[in-house]
Design a protein around this motif. Structure first.
Motif, short mmCIF file in Angstrom:
data_model
loop_
_atom_site.label_atom_id
_atom_site.label_comp_id
_atom_site.label_asym_id
_atom_site.label_seq_id
_atom_site.Cartn_x
_atom_site.Cartn_y
_atom_site.Cartn_z
N VAL A 1 0.84 -1.20 0.00
CA VAL A 1 0.00 0.00 0.00
C VAL A 1 0.88 1.25 0.00
CG1 VAL A 1 -1.69 1.31 1.34
CG2 VAL A 1 -1.92 -1.17 1.13
N ALA A 2 1.97 1.21 0.75
CA ALA A 2 2.84 2.38 0.88
C ALA A 2 3.55 2.72 -0.43
CB ALA A 2 3.86 2.16 1.99
N ILE A 3 3.97 1.70 -1.17
CA ILE A 3 4.75 1.96 -2.38
C ILE A 3 3.89 1.92 -3.63
CG2 ILE A 3 6.82 1.04 -1.31
CD1 ILE A 3 6.48 -1.52 -2.86
N GLY A 4 2.59 1.80 -3.46
CA GLY A 4 1.69 1.76 -4.61
C GLY A 4 1.40 3.14 -5.17
N SER A 5 0.40 3.21 -6.00
CA SER A 5 0.00 4.47 -6.62
C SER A 5 -0.32 5.51 -5.55
CB SER A 5 -1.24 4.25 -7.49
OG SER A 5 -1.80 5.48 -7.88
N ARG A 6 0.03 6.76 -5.85
CA ARG A 6 -0.23 7.85 -4.91
C ARG A 6 -1.33 8.76 -5.42
NH1 ARG A 6 5.84 9.18 -2.47
NH2 ARG A 6 6.13 7.09 -1.60
N ALA A 7 -2.29 8.16 -6.07
CA ALA A 7 -3.45 8.92 -6.53
C ALA A 7 -4.15 9.52 -5.32
CB ALA A 7 -4.41 8.02 -7.30
N PRO A 8 -4.61 10.77 -5.42
CA PRO A 8 -5.20 11.44 -4.25
C PRO A 8 -6.33 10.68 -3.59
CG PRO A 8 -4.74 13.06 -5.96
CD PRO A 8 -4.46 11.70 -6.56
N GLU A 9 -7.14 9.96 -4.38
CA GLU A 9 -8.28 9.29 -3.78
C GLU A 9 -7.86 8.15 -2.84
OE1 GLU A 9 -7.66 7.39 -7.89
OE2 GLU A 9 -7.68 9.41 -7.03
N ARG A 10 -6.59 7.78 -2.84
CA ARG A 10 -6.12 6.69 -1.98
C ARG A 10 -5.74 7.17 -0.59
NH1 ARG A 10 -3.06 1.99 -5.34
NH2 ARG A 10 -4.47 1.92 -7.11
N LEU A 11 -5.75 8.48 -0.38
CA LEU A 11 -5.26 9.03 0.89
C LEU A 11 -5.92 8.40 2.10
CD1 LEU A 11 -3.71 11.16 2.59
CD2 LEU A 11 -5.67 12.67 2.24
N PHE A 12 -7.22 8.29 2.08
CA PHE A 12 -7.94 7.95 3.30
C PHE A 12 -7.71 6.50 3.72
CE2 PHE A 12 -10.02 11.33 0.92
CZ PHE A 12 -9.87 12.36 1.83
N LYS A 13 -7.58 5.60 2.77
CA LYS A 13 -7.27 4.22 3.12
C LYS A 13 -5.80 4.07 3.54
CE LYS A 13 -11.09 1.99 2.85
NZ LYS A 13 -11.67 1.37 4.06
N GLU B 1 0.92 14.72 -5.21
CA GLU B 1 0.16 14.38 -6.40
C GLU B 1 -1.10 15.23 -6.50
OE1 GLU B 1 -0.59 12.88 -9.97
OE2 GLU B 1 1.24 12.61 -8.79
N LEU B 2 -1.69 15.57 -5.37
CA LEU B 2 -2.84 16.48 -5.38
C LEU B 2 -2.44 17.83 -5.97
CD1 LEU B 2 -5.78 17.22 -4.56
CD2 LEU B 2 -4.84 17.95 -2.35
N GLU B 3 -1.29 18.31 -5.58
CA GLU B 3 -0.79 19.58 -6.12
C GLU B 3 -0.56 19.47 -7.62
OE1 GLU B 3 2.66 20.44 -3.87
OE2 GLU B 3 1.58 20.59 -1.96
N ASN B 4 0.02 18.35 -8.04
CA ASN B 4 0.24 18.16 -9.48
C ASN B 4 -1.08 18.10 -10.23
OD1 ASN B 4 3.02 18.07 -9.12
ND2 ASN B 4 3.04 15.84 -8.86
N LEU B 5 -2.08 17.49 -9.62
CA LEU B 5 -3.40 17.42 -10.24
C LEU B 5 -3.96 18.82 -10.44
CD1 LEU B 5 -6.23 14.95 -9.36
CD2 LEU B 5 -6.71 17.40 -9.41
N ILE B 6 -3.79 19.67 -9.43
CA ILE B 6 -4.29 21.06 -9.54
C ILE B 6 -3.55 21.79 -10.64
CG2 ILE B 6 -4.49 23.26 -8.33
CD1 ILE B 6 -4.72 21.66 -5.71
N ARG B 7 -2.22 21.63 -10.66
CA ARG B 7 -1.43 22.33 -11.68
C ARG B 7 -1.78 21.87 -13.09
NH1 ARG B 7 2.89 21.27 -7.86
NH2 ARG B 7 3.67 23.21 -6.93
N ARG B 8 -2.04 20.57 -13.23
CA ARG B 8 -2.27 20.02 -14.56
C ARG B 8 -3.67 20.30 -15.09
NH1 ARG B 8 0.44 15.31 -12.39
NH2 ARG B 8 -1.64 14.40 -12.07
N ASP B 9 -4.60 20.67 -14.23
CA ASP B 9 -5.97 20.92 -14.70
C ASP B 9 -5.94 22.07 -15.69
OD1 ASP B 9 -8.75 20.00 -14.23
OD2 ASP B 9 -9.07 22.12 -13.82
N PRO B 10 -6.35 21.85 -16.93
CA PRO B 10 -6.14 22.85 -17.99
C PRO B 10 -6.92 24.13 -17.76
CG PRO B 10 -7.54 21.06 -18.76
CD PRO B 10 -7.03 20.64 -17.43
#
Length: 649
Positions: A327-339, A387-396
């Protein structure tokens, strides 16, 4: 006068103690007798009869080339060998009969003592040959003891009801509180079993007390004979199977890290829920119970107990930790934060158990691995915010919403941060060692006081930094609108939503009142900008001066101004009726503000026009809107399709 058997026994004991490096000069006879306190009278008689020889100082001596003493040793070995062979070749479990079991242990004790007694004289060839045969008999005895040990372990485990370990209700479960369990319960007492629902302060006695005592007696002989590792291995094999079955009952499956990474996130979420329950049962019930059982079986032999416990729980512990590591080294997609927070908090809360249960030298690596993975989960959480920050930056920037309404990125980020703040204590812990938020570049990062934060905690700065990135992204999106008034409405909508989401919750407490006041003022400024850029053209027509000119350069007449006002007003209303203001209160404030500026100016203009010679007797036919009509049209503004209250969630 010939010495009696006890005097000979004391002489032998003194010799053994001195051979092992002990100091016997100051020891009393009672102290010496304690050396053989575990041997019964029959053993003492055997040892007395098999003394190598007698001299003036009564210390055993082996005569070169053999002698009366070594011959007696050879006879003893043959006699014990015959007895051991009978037990070893038995086709039924020795421990099915307590008398046979005790007799077998006595024979093993005698052989152990004889070997210990004669080992110092192994330089004599005849003695050495006898010792070799004695070791062969001992090895056979140990193999049989190991078989009996395994059989007892299996027999005891079969009596334990593993179904009681399920998460559902168990019928009349019995368990024991740790403080209420005697260290050695009476044989025949009820076997406590665990019912892990919410109370973890219990200990499982997976083996009956009588079997534990039998196992202890066997383990004692095997360890003293130098077969401790073999005994630990036999013990751990059986108990590992018990733990594996227990894990299966708890629906904990073995997955490789690659297998976990190939799963859908919804599948991993389900496995995390099972893992959280399972690791709590393991660390708070199963492992402490195994620790206690090891200590009872190997009582008096702490090293063997530690080794056995490590071998029992190592595989299960690695299984649990590997899942957390995946879990720790998996994807760091923002929606995974809570688990991921669930996994982090679970290991954090169980660290006292890790420290207590894995405190010995054999288990220290497991404890250290738990700490390492715990820290790795913290790194994963910080990485998710990056990754959340990157998501914000990448939003066109081109992804502006029609009508200047609430943008999905605003709703997502603010709801995300609010939800994250429910775990504020944990996140404070995660970010407390962070100098700057992940992803900050080239001095973009500022200290808390530079952001108007009442708290300069790393988490407060991280939250403010994320929202600052969001605001920067929204400003870029606002420039996509060609109409500056619509751009202001867009920023007003999103700014208002941000402030509302911050107020009255952990996020607001974290950022502080100064931050809220600062951003509320920004929303008011967007309101002012809207008024200036949207209605100034309409209001300018109503001025009673010569500022409005006809195409030929002459001042417009009031009739022309009124006609022009009607055109501008209708265009503006038609356009802004499709604009969106999601918040009902803000929508009312805007309408009242527009009407408050426009209605008085329009009423004054109409009054002047009606009283002017230019209007004539038919002035009313030029007045398309009454003041009430004007305000009614204004009250229809900002009702775009995206302006419903549903967009506020």
């Amino acid at each position: 006068m010939a010495e009696n058997g006890e005097d000979k026994l004391i002489a032998v004991a003194r010799h053994i103690a001195k051979t092992l490096g002990g100091h016997t000069d100051n020891m009393t006879d009672d102290d010496i007798l304690k050396i053989f306190s575990n041997f019964d009278c029959r053993l003492r008689e055997k040892l007395t009869d098999s003394l190598p020889g007698e001299g003036d100082d009564d210390i055993p001596r082996a005569a070169p080339g053999g002698g009366v003493g070594s011959a007696k040793f050879e006879q003893t070995v043959k006699s014990l060998g015959r007895q051991i062979s009978v037990y070893v070749s038995a086709d039924h479990p020795i421990w099915s009969d307590s008398a046979d079991a005790n007799s077998f242990l006595d024979v093993v004790d005698e052989l152990t003592a004889a070997i210990s007694l004669w080992t110092p004289f192994a330089h004599d060839k005849q003695v050495a040959s006898c010792l070799d045969r004695a070791e062969e008999f001992m090895q056979k005895a140990m193999f049989r003891l190991e078989e009996e040990f395994k059989a007892l372990m299996d027999q005891g485990t079969e009596s334990f009801d593993l179904t009681r370990l399920r998460g559902g209700e168990a019928a009349n479960p019995s368990y024991s509180s740790e403080s209420d369990v005697d260290e050695f319960p009476d044989e025949g007492s009820e076997i406590p079993v665990a019912h892990p629902i919410s109370d973890y302060d219990i200990i499982i006695d997976a083996l009956p007390a009588g079997i534990i005592d039998d196992l202890h007696e066997i383990a004692k002989r095997m360890v003293e004979a130098g077969y401790g590792k073999e005994c630990s291995h036999a013990y751990s094999m059986c108990r590992r199977e018990f733990l594996e079955e227990s894990f299966s009952r708890l629906q904990l499956q073995k997955f490789s890290i690659d297998e976990i990474h190939k799963m859908q996130w919804t599948e991993i979420e389900d496995e995390i829920d099972k893992w959280v329950k399972g690791i709590n049962v393991a660390l708070r019930i199963l492992f402490p119970s195994e620790r206690r059982l090891c200590d009872r079986v190997f009582f008096g032999f702490s090293s063997a107990a530690d080794l056995s416990f490590m071998e029992v729980v190592r595989g299960s512990t690695i299984q649990l930790l590997n899942f957390a590591d995946a879990v720790a080294i998996g994807s760091r997609a923002p929606e995974r934060l809570f688990k991921v927070l669930d996994v982090y908090e679970t290991i954090r809360d169980l660290m006292p158990e890790f420290e207590l249960i894995f405190s010995d030298q054999h288990c220290v690596l497991l404890r250290n691995e738990a700490v390492t993975i715990w820290k790795r989960l913290g790194e994963a959480i910080r990485g998710i915010f990056m990754e959340l920050e990157n998501l914000i930056r990448r939003d066109p920037a081109k992804a502006a919403v029609p009508g200047g309404g609430l943008h999905p990125i605003t709703r997502y980020v603010m709801n995300y941060l609010r939800a994250a703040c429910r775990s504020r204590i944990t996140l404070e812990q995660v970010f407390e060692d962070t100098v700057a938020p992940p992803g900050s570049r080239n001095g973009d990062y500022m200290k808390g006081d530079e952001r108007g934060l009442s708290s300069s905690s790393p988490l407060a700065v991280q939250m403010a930094w994320s929202m600052e990135l969001l605001e920067t992204n929204l400003e870029a999106k606002s420039k996509v609108y060609r109409d500056s008034a619509l751009s202001s409405v867009f920023m007003m909508n999103n700014g208002r939503y941000i402030v509302q989401k911050v107020r009255d919750n952990e996020l607001g407490s974290l950022l502080g009142d100064d931050w809220i006041r600062k951003h509320t003022a920004k929303v008011r400024q967007y309101h002012v900008n809207y008024q200036r850029s949207s209605w100034s053209k309409v209001l300018g027509v109503l001025r009673i001066d010569n500022s409005a000119l006809s195409p030929n350069g002459t001042p417009k007449s009031m009739k022309e101004k009124l006609k022009l006002f009607n055109t501008y007003f209708e265009e503006t209303c038609r356009t802004q009726s499709n604009w969106v203001v999601f918040d009902e209160q803000l929508r009312d404030e805007l309408r009242i503000s527009v009407a408050g500026n426009l209605s008085p100016a329009y009423r004054n203009f109409i009054g002047r026009f009606q009283s002017s010679p230019e209007s004539g007797k038919h002035a009313d036919k030029y007045i398309k809107y009454s003041v009430e009509d004007l305000e009614a049209r204004i009250n229809q503004l900002f009702c775009g399709s995206g302006g419903s209250s549903a967009g506020r969630k």
